[in-house]
Motif scaffolding. Sequence first.
Motif, short mmCIF file in Angstrom:
data_model
loop_
_atom_site.label_atom_id
_atom_site.label_comp_id
_atom_site.label_asym_id
_atom_site.label_seq_id
_atom_site.Cartn_x
_atom_site.Cartn_y
_atom_site.Cartn_z
N GLY A 252 0.82 -1.21 0.00
CA GLY A 252 0.00 0.00 0.00
C GLY A 252 0.85 1.26 0.00
N THR A 253 0.74 2.05 1.06
CA THR A 253 1.51 3.29 1.16
C THR A 253 2.97 3.04 1.52
N GLY A 254 3.32 1.81 1.94
CA GLY A 254 4.67 1.51 2.37
C GLY A 254 4.90 1.73 3.85
N VAL A 255 3.84 2.05 4.60
CA VAL A 255 4.01 2.40 6.00
C VAL A 255 4.55 1.23 6.82
N LEU A 256 4.02 0.01 6.61
CA LEU A 256 4.49 -1.12 7.42
C LEU A 256 5.90 -1.54 7.03
N ALA A 257 6.25 -1.38 5.76
CA ALA A 257 7.63 -1.67 5.35
C ALA A 257 8.60 -0.74 6.06
N ALA A 258 8.22 0.54 6.21
CA ALA A 258 9.08 1.51 6.89
C ALA A 258 9.20 1.17 8.38
N VAL A 259 8.07 0.83 9.02
CA VAL A 259 8.10 0.48 10.45
C VAL A 259 8.92 -0.78 10.65
N LEU A 260 8.77 -1.77 9.77
CA LEU A 260 9.53 -3.00 9.89
C LEU A 260 11.02 -2.75 9.72
N ALA A 261 11.38 -1.85 8.81
CA ALA A 261 12.79 -1.54 8.57
C ALA A 261 13.44 -0.90 9.79
N LEU A 262 12.65 -0.29 10.67
CA LEU A 262 13.19 0.35 11.87
C LEU A 262 13.40 -0.64 13.02
N ARG A 263 12.87 -1.85 12.89
CA ARG A 263 13.00 -2.82 13.98
C ARG A 263 14.43 -3.31 14.09
N SER A 264 14.87 -3.52 15.31
CA SER A 264 16.25 -3.94 15.58
C SER A 264 16.55 -5.27 14.90
N GLY A 265 17.65 -5.33 14.19
CA GLY A 265 18.10 -6.55 13.53
C GLY A 265 17.62 -6.69 12.09
N VAL A 266 16.63 -5.91 11.68
CA VAL A 266 16.12 -6.00 10.30
C VAL A 266 17.03 -5.17 9.40
N GLN A 267 17.70 -5.82 8.47
CA GLN A 267 18.66 -5.15 7.60
C GLN A 267 18.06 -4.75 6.26
N ARG A 268 17.08 -5.51 5.80
CA ARG A 268 16.51 -5.25 4.48
C ARG A 268 15.06 -5.70 4.45
N VAL A 269 14.25 -4.97 3.66
CA VAL A 269 12.83 -5.29 3.53
C VAL A 269 12.46 -5.25 2.05
N VAL A 270 11.70 -6.24 1.61
CA VAL A 270 11.13 -6.25 0.26
C VAL A 270 9.63 -6.05 0.41
N ALA A 271 9.11 -4.98 -0.19
CA ALA A 271 7.68 -4.67 -0.12
C ALA A 271 7.04 -4.95 -1.47
N THR A 272 5.90 -5.62 -1.47
CA THR A 272 5.24 -6.00 -2.73
C THR A 272 3.83 -5.44 -2.81
N ASP A 273 3.39 -5.25 -4.03
CA ASP A 273 2.00 -4.91 -4.32
C ASP A 273 1.81 -5.13 -5.81
N GLN A 274 0.54 -5.21 -6.25
CA GLN A 274 0.29 -5.35 -7.69
C GLN A 274 -0.51 -4.18 -8.25
N ASP A 275 -0.87 -3.23 -7.39
CA ASP A 275 -1.60 -2.04 -7.83
C ASP A 275 -0.59 -0.96 -8.22
N PRO A 276 -0.62 -0.48 -9.46
CA PRO A 276 0.34 0.55 -9.88
C PRO A 276 0.32 1.80 -9.01
N ARG A 277 -0.86 2.19 -8.54
CA ARG A 277 -0.93 3.36 -7.67
C ARG A 277 -0.22 3.11 -6.35
N ALA A 278 -0.42 1.92 -5.79
CA ALA A 278 0.24 1.59 -4.53
C ALA A 278 1.75 1.51 -4.70
N LEU A 279 2.21 0.92 -5.79
CA LEU A 279 3.66 0.82 -6.03
C LEU A 279 4.29 2.21 -6.12
N ALA A 280 3.64 3.12 -6.86
CA ALA A 280 4.17 4.48 -6.99
C ALA A 280 4.14 5.19 -5.64
#
Length: 423
Positions: A252-280
């Motif tokens: 979606g907006t990428g909000v959970l990917a950003a929160v997950l990236a801030l968690r201790s020990g998380v080095q990388r996050v891959v965020a997926t979607d299939q809606d062009p608006r959400a990806l942008a």
Amino acid sequence: MPVSPAVPVSPPPAPALIHWMEGGEAHSARWRSERGAAPPKRVVLADDSMSADTAYRLACEGTGLLWRGDFQNARMLVQALARRVDKPARPKRDKRVKAQKAGEAVQAVEAGAPAEAPAPIFPQAFHLHRQAQAQRARVLGMVLVPFDADYGIPLRRAPDAKKACAEAWGPARDGAGPSVASLRELMGFISAHEWRRKGVPIPALGEDGPHNRIHPHYGVFSPVRGEYIDLVAQAPVPEGMADLLGFDIGTGTGVLAAVLALRSGVQRVVATDQDPRALACARDNLKRLGFPQVEVREADLFPEGRAHIIVCNPPWLPARAGSPVEHAVYDEDSRMLLGFLKGLAAHLEPEGEGWLILSDLAEHLGLRTRAWLMQAIDAAGLKVIDRLDAQPQHPKASDASDALHAARAAEVTSLWRLGAKQA
């Protein structure tokens, strides 16, 4: 060497047109509707001289009202129509019968009898509510406004909504010609543009400031309900593993990917979607927030590979979406929920966890049961490690006038920590 015949390419479908009579001549223009509504078959001209009662009667009959008056008066007309749509029907039962029953109930309680439990919410009530909302949208959507080719609105006191329209419809193209759309839909564009411009503050991303805001694009679900975001920020990260990789499914907006990236020990996050608006939208937000360790990919659910933490916040209600925007709320046949559960074990690293974020509103509405959810988790080869709960704080949870208030007041949002069963 023989040459393969060229495969004919089908031309794009012609845009829908809306037709009306004006000045004794036939006119037409491109019809625009983001929710996929068909153009009204009958259209009449309307201006400041039309009464709200007349407009309401015509709108209920399915007649489009193409506005030629003052823009701000058109807005006031839509508000007047809304008051008429929302006006409660007169009670049909005799007041004396009601008073008698109320008196009997009081006497029963005073005599020690248990008070009647609140009426439960059944699927029929939910579907009737959706039907009423759809009818409301149809009536209010009958007030129409014209647009020039550059999205300018040729009406007195009309706002400059060119940017808002471009965000929803795409850039204006030369030669596109004039168009017509619902005023109510235009107001949605303007509201979405303001959300995008101002952004939504997310405390889980840090203290108040320009670097803790998510800017939702039109058609992408805005993270205004913070309880599910806080659950991702608070859930315990799997121990004993370093350089953690996370997946955010349906970002979606990428909000959970950003929160997950801030968690201790998380080095990388891959965020997926299939809606062009959400990806942008996700790419725009993550770049603005400064998260180069988050990669946004187009995918239907999972990317390739395995991860240590896989987050998914699917639409919470198993029902058919009535418009493209509603796909963030309604998950027909629980497609995304079941797809996530069925594919989770194969994409988890050993001892990894899937974090399923789900409200139990569907259970209170009678659309699914807790037993169904537990069976789906078990059938996917998964086990429940733990569950974190949060009580929603959104306004509808305390709005007693809402048709689904009983269900909303009892709603709980949960983060289910899931792991793969040992073979």
